[in-house]
Motif scaffolding. Sequence first.
Motif, short mmCIF file in Angstrom:
data_model
loop_
_atom_site.label_atom_id
_atom_site.label_comp_id
_atom_site.label_asym_id
_atom_site.label_seq_id
_atom_site.Cartn_x
_atom_site.Cartn_y
_atom_site.Cartn_z
N UNK A 57 0.83 -1.21 0.00
CA UNK A 57 0.00 0.00 0.00
C UNK A 57 0.86 1.26 0.00
N UNK A 58 1.93 1.24 0.80
CA UNK A 58 2.83 2.39 0.85
C UNK A 58 3.52 2.59 -0.50
N UNK A 59 4.00 1.49 -1.10
CA UNK A 59 4.68 1.59 -2.40
C UNK A 59 3.74 2.12 -3.48
N UNK A 60 2.52 1.65 -3.50
CA UNK A 60 1.55 2.11 -4.50
C UNK A 60 1.25 3.59 -4.31
N UNK A 61 1.06 4.02 -3.07
CA UNK A 61 0.78 5.43 -2.81
C UNK A 61 1.97 6.32 -3.14
N UNK A 62 3.17 5.86 -2.86
CA UNK A 62 4.36 6.65 -3.21
C UNK A 62 4.48 6.82 -4.72
N UNK A 63 4.23 5.74 -5.46
CA UNK A 63 4.27 5.84 -6.93
C UNK A 63 3.17 6.78 -7.42
N UNK A 64 1.99 6.68 -6.83
CA UNK A 64 0.88 7.53 -7.23
C UNK A 64 1.21 9.00 -6.96
#
Length: 87
Positions: A77-84
């Motif tokens: 979830x953190x990785x996806x939000x950082x990419x977003x």
Amino acid sequence: MNNIKSIIFVILGFISFGIGVAGVVLTVLPVGPFFLFAAFCFCTSSKRVENWFKGTSFYKEYVVRIRENKGMTRKEKIRINLCWWAF
């Protein structure tokens, strides 16, 4: 009858994939739903494609947990939000 069904799903898959690619360039079109629908159509069109997709690491890492109602890990979830946020 199965042959016609398979051809229709392949055609729908290519149309959806094409719209998804256009959505990458045109910010008005959503990309994700079209790519997901294309993947669904391609997997439904052929048992061979479905078996190949289920053998990929992407399917094993992400889709299986969601299908088993386990959800995503906090790290994902953190990785996806950082990419977003980066984009």
